[in-house]
Write a protein that holds these residues in place. Structure first.
Motif, PDB file in Angstrom:
ATOM      1  N   TYR A 167       0.835  -1.201   0.000  1.00 27.05           N
ATOM      2  CA  TYR A 167       0.000   0.000   0.000  1.00 27.05           C
ATOM      3  C   TYR A 167       0.869   1.252   0.000  1.00 27.05           C
ATOM      4  CZ  TYR A 167      -3.574  -3.198   1.915  1.00 27.05           C
ATOM      5  OH  TYR A 167      -4.438  -4.224   2.135  1.00 27.05           O
ATOM      6  N   PHE A 168       0.338   2.286  -0.664  1.00 26.60           N
ATOM      7  CA  PHE A 168       1.018   3.580  -0.715  1.00 26.60           C
ATOM      8  C   PHE A 168       0.071   4.647  -0.156  1.00 26.60           C
ATOM      9  CE2 PHE A 168       4.784   3.248  -3.644  1.00 26.60           C
ATOM     10  CZ  PHE A 168       4.740   1.884  -3.830  1.00 26.60           C
ATOM     11  N   ASN A 169       0.222   5.019   1.081  1.00 23.09           N
ATOM     12  CA  ASN A 169      -0.515   6.164   1.648  1.00 23.09           C
ATOM     13  C   ASN A 169      -1.995   6.160   1.275  1.00 23.09           C
ATOM     14  OD1 ASN A 169       2.494   6.961   1.375  1.00 23.09           O
ATOM     15  ND2 ASN A 169       1.641   8.300   2.945  1.00 23.09           N
ATOM     16  N   SER A 182      -1.919   9.567  13.027  1.00 24.82           N
ATOM     17  CA  SER A 182      -2.874   9.358  11.927  1.00 24.82           C
ATOM     18  C   SER A 182      -2.267   9.747  10.588  1.00 24.82           C
ATOM     19  CB  SER A 182      -4.114  10.208  12.165  1.00 24.82           C
ATOM     20  OG  SER A 182      -4.790   9.811  13.329  1.00 24.82           O
ATOM     21  N   GLY A 183      -2.859   9.221   9.507  1.00 29.08           N
ATOM     22  CA  GLY A 183      -2.418   9.562   8.158  1.00 29.08           C
ATOM     23  C   GLY A 183      -2.624  11.051   7.883  1.00 29.08           C
ATOM     24  N   VAL A 184      -1.730  11.602   7.059  1.00 29.31           N
ATOM     25  CA  VAL A 184      -1.703  13.056   6.892  1.00 29.31           C
ATOM     26  C   VAL A 184      -3.008  13.609   6.317  1.00 29.31           C
ATOM     27  CG1 VAL A 184      -0.553  12.979   4.620  1.00 29.31           C
ATOM     28  CG2 VAL A 184      -0.308  14.995   6.079  1.00 29.31           C
ATOM     29  N   VAL A 199      -0.412  21.037  10.273  1.00 27.01           N
ATOM     30  CA  VAL A 199       1.038  21.014  10.484  1.00 27.01           C
ATOM     31  C   VAL A 199       1.690  20.286   9.319  1.00 27.01           C
ATOM     32  CG1 VAL A 199       2.883  20.143  11.972  1.00 27.01           C
ATOM     33  CG2 VAL A 199       0.759  21.012  12.987  1.00 27.01           C
ATOM     34  N   ILE A 200       2.749  20.880   8.769  1.00 24.37           N
ATOM     35  CA  ILE A 200       3.553  20.199   7.741  1.00 24.37           C
ATOM     36  C   ILE A 200       4.937  19.954   8.324  1.00 24.37           C
ATOM     37  CG2 ILE A 200       4.684  20.443   5.494  1.00 24.37           C
ATOM     38  CD1 ILE A 200       2.262  21.786   4.416  1.00 24.37           C
ATOM     39  N   TYR A 201       5.332  18.690   8.352  1.00 27.15           N
ATOM     40  CA  TYR A 201       6.670  18.339   8.840  1.00 27.15           C
ATOM     41  C   TYR A 201       7.650  18.428   7.686  1.00 27.15           C
ATOM     42  CZ  TYR A 201       4.048  16.660  12.841  1.00 27.15           C
ATOM     43  OH  TYR A 201       3.203  16.582  13.909  1.00 27.15           O
ATOM     44  N   GLY A 205       7.699  19.648   0.541  1.00 27.22           N
ATOM     45  CA  GLY A 205       8.044  19.234  -0.825  1.00 27.22           C
ATOM     46  C   GLY A 205       8.091  17.723  -0.974  1.00 27.22           C
ATOM     47  N   GLN A 206       7.963  16.986   0.159  1.00 24.23           N
ATOM     48  CA  GLN A 206       7.948  15.519   0.035  1.00 24.23           C
ATOM     49  C   GLN A 206       6.683  15.084  -0.688  1.00 24.23           C
ATOM     50  OE1 GLN A 206       7.476  17.269   2.906  1.00 24.23           O
ATOM     51  NE2 GLN A 206       6.952  15.946   4.618  1.00 24.23           N
ATOM     52  N   THR A 207       6.804  14.021  -1.473  1.00 26.53           N
ATOM     53  CA  THR A 207       5.678  13.599  -2.310  1.00 26.53           C
ATOM     54  C   THR A 207       5.226  12.189  -1.952  1.00 26.53           C
ATOM     55  OG1 THR A 207       7.213  12.796  -4.001  1.00 26.53           O
ATOM     56  CG2 THR A 207       6.332  15.042  -4.281  1.00 26.53           C
ATOM     57  N   ARG A 208       3.949  11.913  -2.232  1.00 25.82           N
ATOM     58  CA  ARG A 208       3.358  10.601  -1.951  1.00 25.82           C
ATOM     59  C   ARG A 208       2.399  10.221  -3.067  1.00 25.82           C
ATOM     60  NH1 ARG A 208       6.822  10.851   1.278  1.00 25.82           N
ATOM     61  NH2 ARG A 208       6.779  10.402   3.525  1.00 25.82           N
ATOM     62  N   ASP A 209       2.231   8.913  -3.237  1.00 25.33           N
ATOM     63  CA  ASP A 209       1.256   8.354  -4.179  1.00 25.33           C
ATOM     64  C   ASP A 209      -0.013   8.059  -3.369  1.00 25.33           C
ATOM     65  OD1 ASP A 209      -0.167   6.870  -6.035  1.00 25.33           O
ATOM     66  OD2 ASP A 209       1.571   5.687  -6.681  1.00 25.33           O
ATOM     67  N   ASP A 270      11.316   9.542   8.014  1.00 26.94           N
ATOM     68  CA  ASP A 270      10.429   9.940   6.920  1.00 26.94           C
ATOM     69  C   ASP A 270      11.112   9.710   5.572  1.00 26.94           C
ATOM     70  OD1 ASP A 270       7.807  10.988   6.484  1.00 26.94           O
ATOM     71  OD2 ASP A 270       8.700  12.846   5.747  1.00 26.94           O
ATOM     72  N   VAL A 271      10.306   9.308   4.593  1.00 29.77           N
ATOM     73  CA  VAL A 271      10.788   9.109   3.224  1.00 29.77           C
ATOM     74  C   VAL A 271      10.532  10.395   2.450  1.00 29.77           C
ATOM     75  CG1 VAL A 271      10.214   7.843   1.103  1.00 29.77           C
ATOM     76  CG2 VAL A 271      10.438   6.611   3.262  1.00 29.77           C
ATOM     77  N   ARG A 272      11.428  10.777   1.543  1.00 35.72           N
ATOM     78  CA  ARG A 272      11.241  12.031   0.796  1.00 35.72           C
ATOM     79  C   ARG A 272      10.203  11.866  -0.322  1.00 35.72           C
ATOM     80  NH1 ARG A 272      11.373  17.459   1.441  1.00 35.72           N
ATOM     81  NH2 ARG A 272      11.696  18.460  -0.557  1.00 35.72           N
TER      82      ARG A 272
HETATM   83  C1  UD1 Z   1       4.035   5.471   5.605  1.00 44.37           C
HETATM   84  C2  UD1 Z   1       4.161   4.586   4.377  1.00 44.37           C
HETATM   85  C3  UD1 Z   1       2.854   3.937   4.040  1.00 44.37           C
HETATM   86  C4  UD1 Z   1       2.266   3.278   5.280  1.00 44.37           C
HETATM   87  C5  UD1 Z   1       2.076   4.332   6.348  1.00 44.37           C
HETATM   88  C6  UD1 Z   1       1.492   3.770   7.619  1.00 44.37           C
HETATM   89  C7  UD1 Z   1       5.922   5.586   3.026  1.00 44.37           C
HETATM   90  C8  UD1 Z   1       6.267   6.281   1.770  1.00 44.37           C
HETATM   91  N1  UD1 Z   1       4.627   5.363   3.237  1.00 44.37           N
HETATM   92  O1  UD1 Z   1       3.326   6.557   5.292  1.00 44.37           O
HETATM   93  O2  UD1 Z   1       3.047   2.948   3.042  1.00 44.37           O
HETATM   94  O3  UD1 Z   1       1.073   2.644   4.982  1.00 44.37           O
HETATM   95  O4  UD1 Z   1       3.348   4.847   6.665  1.00 44.37           O
HETATM   96  O5  UD1 Z   1       1.268   4.792   8.518  1.00 44.37           O
HETATM   97  O6  UD1 Z   1       6.785   5.227   3.793  1.00 44.37           O
HETATM   98  N2  UD1 Z   1       2.880  14.744   7.727  1.00 44.37           N
HETATM   99  C9  UD1 Z   1       2.704  16.111   7.880  1.00 44.37           C
HETATM  100  N3  UD1 Z   1       1.781  16.565   8.777  1.00 44.37           N
HETATM  101  C10 UD1 Z   1       1.034  15.719   9.534  1.00 44.37           C
HETATM  102  C11 UD1 Z   1       1.215  14.317   9.378  1.00 44.37           C
HETATM  103  C12 UD1 Z   1       2.148  13.864   8.456  1.00 44.37           C
HETATM  104  O7  UD1 Z   1       3.387  16.917   7.236  1.00 44.37           O
HETATM  105  O8  UD1 Z   1       0.222  16.204  10.325  1.00 44.37           O
HETATM  106  C13 UD1 Z   1       3.839  14.274   6.715  1.00 44.37           C
HETATM  107  C14 UD1 Z   1       4.788  13.192   7.155  1.00 44.37           C
HETATM  108  O9  UD1 Z   1       5.936  13.704   7.746  1.00 44.37           O
HETATM  109  C15 UD1 Z   1       5.064  12.497   5.804  1.00 44.37           C
HETATM  110  C16 UD1 Z   1       3.756  12.650   5.055  1.00 44.37           C
HETATM  111  O10 UD1 Z   1       3.056  13.702   5.681  1.00 44.37           O
HETATM  112  O11 UD1 Z   1       6.081  13.173   5.118  1.00 44.37           O
HETATM  113  C17 UD1 Z   1       2.873  11.423   5.099  1.00 44.37           C
HETATM  114  O12 UD1 Z   1       2.796  10.972   6.441  1.00 44.37           O
HETATM  115  P1  UD1 Z   1       1.827   9.799   6.885  1.00 44.37           P
HETATM  116  O13 UD1 Z   1       0.459  10.055   6.402  1.00 44.37           O
HETATM  117  O14 UD1 Z   1       2.048   9.552   8.333  1.00 44.37           O
HETATM  118  O15 UD1 Z   1       2.317   8.543   6.041  1.00 44.37           O
HETATM  119  P2  UD1 Z   1       3.807   8.013   5.672  1.00 44.37           P
HETATM  120  O16 UD1 Z   1       4.677   8.042   6.862  1.00 44.37           O
HETATM  121  O17 UD1 Z   1       4.266   8.600   4.397  1.00 44.37           O
END
Ligand code: UD1
Length: 309
Positions: A167-169, A182-184, A199-201, A205-209, A270-272
């Motif tokens: 899974y990807f995000n 929780s997920g972003v 909040v942005i950590y 500029g980090q990207t996700r699918d 964190d992954v970029r």
């Molecule tokens: C990672 C995995 C994903 C996995 C998930 C489980 C990668 C690329 N992805 O997701 O496959 O299912 O963990 O939790 O490794 N962020 C903010 N503000 C916030 C919260 C998060 O800026 O309030 C940023 C994080 O630093 C990150 C991005 O958003 O750069 C996504 O974060 P998050 O939703 O927690 O998922 P990943 O860690 O990418």
């Protein structure tokens, strides 16, 4: 009609899978210990077994009479695994090994393991293909790597059919927005609806699918049903890539907000950049993501509004 076990079926993705299976007329048992799942996520028509799968006996009971196992149970957070590696390991690795042993002994037809894009880490090439080297940057990523390698090993050693879906995000309705882990997308939507600053950590500029949960359900059910794919690993995503800054702009437009984010230091582990190559799932499973990012975000925002987070 088959008997399915969805571990973690009271969680976000597990609840969508069990709902889809019930709709298709299957018998569905959910095993969950409610550490990250909720009773209100349980779908009508499922049989509940409250169980901690890190206990081998509980895993054994959970698979009794089961044809297919969708093993979704996990503590799914990179930062939570950095803060609590032992707790995460127990849920993510011990739980998975117990499910594999129990499934082999009960002769289930196939176990589908919920893998993660985090196993790719910061390797330079995009998009990520399944045969690329792994580079786990967090305990969570390592746990998911061990889970899928254990699954493949059980296929080779014992003939248990296993398939891993990476899974990807994933995002969508019922994703819990109430934890700092929780997920972003759930956190951004909650902040915008409540009129607080997201909040942005890092620099954003980090990207996700980002993948809508409905696409994931389709991919996982195909992974369970398609003949001849035992031992395989599939990315289940969209092949898109969006930065957090861009994501926030789209959400602000959908919600009608002009909130400004607060930038904080990047999280450790964190992954970029993350983006999936989905050719393998398209070719071998006939998978095709049908819900795009903006459509999925609109659905999700509508759900959070209805459930008044
Ligand atoms: C990672 C995995 C994903 C996995 C998930 C489980 C990668 C690329 N992805 O997701 O496959 O299912 O963990 O939790 O490794 N962020 C903010 N503000 C916030 C919260 C998060 O800026 O309030 C940023 C994080 O630093 C990150 C991005 O958003 O750069 C996504 O974060 P998050 O939703 O927690 O998922 P990943 O860690 O990418």
């Amino acid at each position: 009609m088959s008997n399915y076990l969805v571990t973690g079926g009271a969680g976000f993705i597990g609840s969508h899978l069990s709902e889809a299976l019930v709709k298709r007329g299957h018998q569905v048992r959910v095993a969950d210990n409610f550490v990250t799942g909720y009773r209100h996520n349980l779908r009508d028509g499922v049989e509940l077994m409250e169980a901690d799968l890190a206990d081998p006996e509980a895993a054994r009971r959970a698979v009794e009479g089961i044809d297919y196992v969708l093993h979704q149970a996990a503590i799914p957070s990179v930062p939570r695994s950095v803060a609590h590696p032992v707790e995460s390991h127990r849920a993510n690795v011990d739980g998975t090994l117990n499910m594999l042993v129990a499934s082999k002994d009960a002769k289930v037809k196939r176990l589908v393991f919920a893998g993660s894009s985090s196993v790719y880490g910061d390797t330079p090439t995009l998009p990520k293909r399944e045969d690329m080297p792994h580079n786990p940057l967090s305990p969570y990523a390592l746990h998911k790597q061990m889970g899928e390698q254990y699954a493949q090993m059980f296929t080779r050693l014992y003939g248990l059919e296993t398939v891993t879906t990476r899974y990807f995000n994933v995002f969508g309705p019922r994703q819990d927005p109430t934890s700092p882990y929780s997920g972003v997308i759930s956190l951004f939507i909650k902040a915008l609806l409540e009129g607080t600053q997201p909040v942005i950590y890092g620099d954003g500029g980090q990207t996700r699918d980002f993948t809508y949960v409905g696409n994931v359900v389709d991919g996982v059910l195909r992974a369970a049903e398609t003949p001849g794919v035992a031992g395989e690993v599939f990315n289940v995503a969209t092949n898109g890539r969006v930065s957090l800054n861009e994501l926030l702009e789209v959400l602000k437009k959908i919600i009608g907000s002009d909130a400004q984010p607060i930038y904080q230091p990047a999280r450790t582990g964190d992954v970029r950049h993350s983006q999936a190559d989905i050719t393998k799932a398209q070719q071998m499973l006939g998978y095709q993501p049908t819900v795009g990012l903006e459509e999925g975000l609109r659905e999700t925002v509508a759900w959070y509004k209805r459930s008044a987070v």
